[in-house]
Scaffold this motif. Structure first.
Motif, PDB file in Angstrom:
ATOM      1  N   THR A   5       0.731  -0.907  -0.181  1.00 30.64           N
ATOM      2  CA  THR A   5       0.021  -0.007   0.075  1.00 30.64           C
ATOM      3  C   THR A   5       0.803   1.250  -0.015  1.00 30.64           C
ATOM      4  N   ALA A   6       0.511   2.130  -1.119  1.00 27.57           N
ATOM      5  CA  ALA A   6       1.538   3.448  -1.213  1.00 27.57           C
ATOM      6  C   ALA A   6       1.114   4.391  -0.110  1.00 27.57           C
ATOM      7  N   GLN A   7       1.924   5.462   0.104  1.00 31.12           N
ATOM      8  CA  GLN A   7       1.747   6.351   1.247  1.00 31.12           C
ATOM      9  C   GLN A   7       0.300   7.223   0.938  1.00 31.12           C
ATOM     10  N   VAL A   8       0.072   7.434  -0.489  1.00 32.61           N
ATOM     11  CA  VAL A   8      -1.299   7.920  -0.818  1.00 32.61           C
ATOM     12  C   VAL A   8      -1.877   6.918  -1.529  1.00 32.61           C
ATOM     13  N   PRO A   9      -2.687   5.937  -1.018  1.00 38.29           N
ATOM     14  CA  PRO A   9      -3.367   5.008  -1.648  1.00 38.29           C
ATOM     15  C   PRO A   9      -4.095   5.492  -2.619  1.00 38.29           C
ATOM     16  N   ARG A  10      -4.629   4.844  -3.670  1.00 41.69           N
ATOM     17  CA  ARG A  10      -5.445   5.037  -4.775  1.00 41.69           C
ATOM     18  C   ARG A  10      -6.639   4.165  -4.566  1.00 41.69           C
ATOM     19  N   LEU A  11      -7.689   4.805  -5.080  1.00 39.82           N
ATOM     20  CA  LEU A  11      -8.934   4.101  -5.086  1.00 39.82           C
ATOM     21  C   LEU A  11      -9.508   4.481  -6.686  1.00 39.82           C
ATOM     22  N   VAL A  12     -10.204   3.416  -7.280  1.00 37.82           N
ATOM     23  CA  VAL A  12     -10.957   3.605  -8.269  1.00 37.82           C
ATOM     24  C   VAL A  12     -12.332   4.471  -8.436  1.00 37.82           C
ATOM     25  N   SER A  13     -12.747   4.747  -9.435  1.00 36.01           N
ATOM     26  CA  SER A  13     -14.102   5.360  -9.545  1.00 36.01           C
ATOM     27  C   SER A  13     -15.132   4.039  -9.663  1.00 36.01           C
ATOM     28  N   ASP A  14     -15.480   3.608  -8.436  1.00 38.86           N
ATOM     29  CA  ASP A  14     -16.462   2.438  -8.308  1.00 38.86           C
ATOM     30  C   ASP A  14     -16.922   2.480  -6.892  1.00 38.86           C
ATOM     31  N   THR A  15     -17.546   1.365  -6.514  1.00 38.61           N
ATOM     32  CA  THR A  15     -17.977   1.314  -5.139  1.00 38.61           C
ATOM     33  C   THR A  15     -16.958   0.906  -4.514  1.00 38.61           C
ATOM     34  N   LEU A  16     -17.189   1.324  -3.079  1.00 39.25           N
ATOM     35  CA  LEU A  16     -16.083   0.807  -2.122  1.00 39.25           C
ATOM     36  C   LEU A  16     -15.994  -0.641  -1.930  1.00 39.25           C
ATOM     37  N   ARG A  17     -17.083  -1.457  -2.197  1.00 44.63           N
ATOM     38  CA  ARG A  17     -16.965  -2.915  -2.317  1.00 44.63           C
ATOM     39  C   ARG A  17     -15.965  -3.491  -3.389  1.00 44.63           C
ATOM     40  N   GLU A  18     -16.183  -2.735  -4.604  1.00 49.55           N
ATOM     41  CA  GLU A  18     -15.385  -3.109  -5.774  1.00 49.55           C
ATOM     42  C   GLU A  18     -13.670  -2.814  -5.593  1.00 49.55           C
ATOM     43  N   ASN A  19     -13.697  -1.485  -4.861  1.00 52.36           N
ATOM     44  CA  ASN A  19     -12.239  -1.314  -4.505  1.00 52.36           C
ATOM     45  C   ASN A  19     -11.743  -2.021  -3.649  1.00 52.36           C
ATOM     46  N   LEU A  20     -12.189  -2.832  -2.724  1.00 54.58           N
ATOM     47  CA  LEU A  20     -11.753  -3.783  -1.848  1.00 54.58           C
ATOM     48  C   LEU A  20     -11.612  -5.100  -2.388  1.00 54.58           C
ATOM     49  N   LEU A  21     -12.141  -5.506  -3.139  1.00 54.33           N
ATOM     50  CA  LEU A  21     -12.250  -6.901  -3.773  1.00 54.33           C
ATOM     51  C   LEU A  21     -11.604  -6.856  -5.071  1.00 54.33           C
ATOM     52  N   LEU A  22     -11.668  -5.900  -5.901  1.00 61.04           N
ATOM     53  CA  LEU A  22     -10.889  -5.970  -7.049  1.00 61.04           C
ATOM     54  C   LEU A  22     -11.076  -7.108  -7.782  1.00 61.04           C
ATOM     55  N   GLY A  23     -12.377  -7.545  -7.858  1.00 61.26           N
ATOM     56  CA  GLY A  23     -12.662  -8.615  -8.787  1.00 61.26           C
ATOM     57  C   GLY A  23     -12.650  -9.866  -8.253  1.00 61.26           C
ATOM     58  N   ARG A  24     -12.249  -9.993  -7.107  1.00 61.44           N
ATOM     59  CA  ARG A  24     -12.219 -11.234  -6.393  1.00 61.44           C
ATOM     60  C   ARG A  24     -13.412 -11.512  -5.651  1.00 61.44           C
ATOM     61  N   THR A  25     -13.745 -12.969  -5.282  1.00 65.36           N
ATOM     62  CA  THR A  25     -14.669 -13.235  -4.715  1.00 65.36           C
ATOM     63  C   THR A  25     -14.114 -13.926  -3.356  1.00 65.36           C
ATOM     64  N   PRO A  26     -14.519 -13.265  -2.239  1.00 59.77           N
ATOM     65  CA  PRO A  26     -14.022 -13.643  -0.826  1.00 59.77           C
ATOM     66  C   PRO A  26     -14.834 -14.881  -0.551  1.00 59.77           C
ATOM     67  N   ALA A  27     -14.097 -15.724   0.323  1.00 58.23           N
ATOM     68  CA  ALA A  27     -14.744 -16.769   1.047  1.00 58.23           C
ATOM     69  C   ALA A  27     -16.102 -16.050   2.339  1.00 58.23           C
ATOM     70  N   ASP A  28     -16.637 -16.812   2.558  1.00 52.08           N
ATOM     71  CA  ASP A  28     -17.692 -16.487   3.734  1.00 52.08           C
ATOM     72  C   ASP A  28     -16.908 -16.017   4.881  1.00 52.08           C
ATOM     73  N   GLY A  29     -17.267 -14.704   5.443  1.00 51.64           N
ATOM     74  CA  GLY A  29     -16.873 -13.861   6.357  1.00 51.64           C
ATOM     75  C   GLY A  29     -15.280 -13.152   6.134  1.00 51.64           C
ATOM     76  N   GLU A  30     -14.556 -13.505   5.025  1.00 52.22           N
ATOM     77  CA  GLU A  30     -13.426 -12.709   4.938  1.00 52.22           C
ATOM     78  C   GLU A  30     -13.392 -11.311   4.827  1.00 52.22           C
ATOM     79  N   LEU A  31     -14.530 -10.640   3.632  1.00 53.07           N
ATOM     80  CA  LEU A  31     -14.690  -9.243   3.829  1.00 53.07           C
ATOM     81  C   LEU A  31     -15.025  -8.796   5.079  1.00 53.07           C
ATOM     82  N   ASP A  32     -15.846  -9.405   5.976  1.00 55.00           N
ATOM     83  CA  ASP A  32     -16.210  -8.843   7.348  1.00 55.00           C
ATOM     84  C   ASP A  32     -15.061  -8.897   8.160  1.00 55.00           C
TER      85      ASP A  32
END
Length: 170
Positions: free
Chosen positions: A13-40
């Motif tokens: 993670t850079a000193q000034v992290p970058r997010l993309v213009s999308d939902t917070l969920r998509e910024n966290l997951l970046l296309g991945r499908t987390p296992a149950d409970g991983e996102l929480d």
């Protein structure tokens, strides 16, 4: 290094992290499908859960270009949650908590410690230094001292000065 210091073994993670213009969920997951409970779990470790109810659509809130609709602290904690979701063995943080209040910062570093990964942290922040097994002191791009916090407080005047300033003792 070319084999290990890359995803999925390492995350950065850079000193000034970058997010993309999308939902917070998509910024966290970046296309991945987390296992149950991983996102929480990642949200909890990154101290992001408490603020979600203040966002109009929670995880489905549009963050805007580079995350402009979030505070600097929310962006930093989002980047931390994204790293926790990678489950990398090595997490590299560059000044992860500079935009956080003292209480949230302490809770974030507790989450980093609980993540169970090896961490390489670039920071001058007291909350990060207190948890370090080994601290490398740099000055002008050169390594000037190395040791535990106790060793450096005893032996290195420059570190003592920095630590005192950060702790509000100066």
């Amino acid at each position: 290094p070319a084999v290990f210091l890359v995803p999925p073994h390492a995350a950065w993670t850079a000193q000034v992290p970058r997010l993309v213009s999308d939902t917070l969920r998509e910024n966290l997951l970046l296309g991945r499908t987390p296992a149950d409970g991983e996102l929480d779990a990642a949200l909890g470790l990154a101290v992001l859960k408490p603020g979600l109810q203040r966002l109009e659509h929670g995880l489905d809130t549009q963050v805007g270009s580079r995350g402009v609709r979030l505070s600097g602290g929310q962006v930093q904690r989002s980047a931390a949650a994204r790293m926790f979701l990678t489950q990398a063995e090595l997490l590299v943080f560059d000044d992860l908590s500079s935009a956080l209040d003292v209480e949230t910062e302490a809770r974030l570093w507790e989450g980093v410690a609980a993540a169970g990964a090896t961490c390489l942290v670039v920071s001058h922040r007291l909350a990060a230094l207190e948890r370090a097994d080994r601290i490398l002191v740099m000055d002008g791009g050169r390594l000037t001292a190395c040791g535990t916090m106790a060793q450096l407080l005893e032996s290195d005047a420059g570190f003592r000065t920095m630590f005192s300033a950060e702790a509000g003792l100066v």
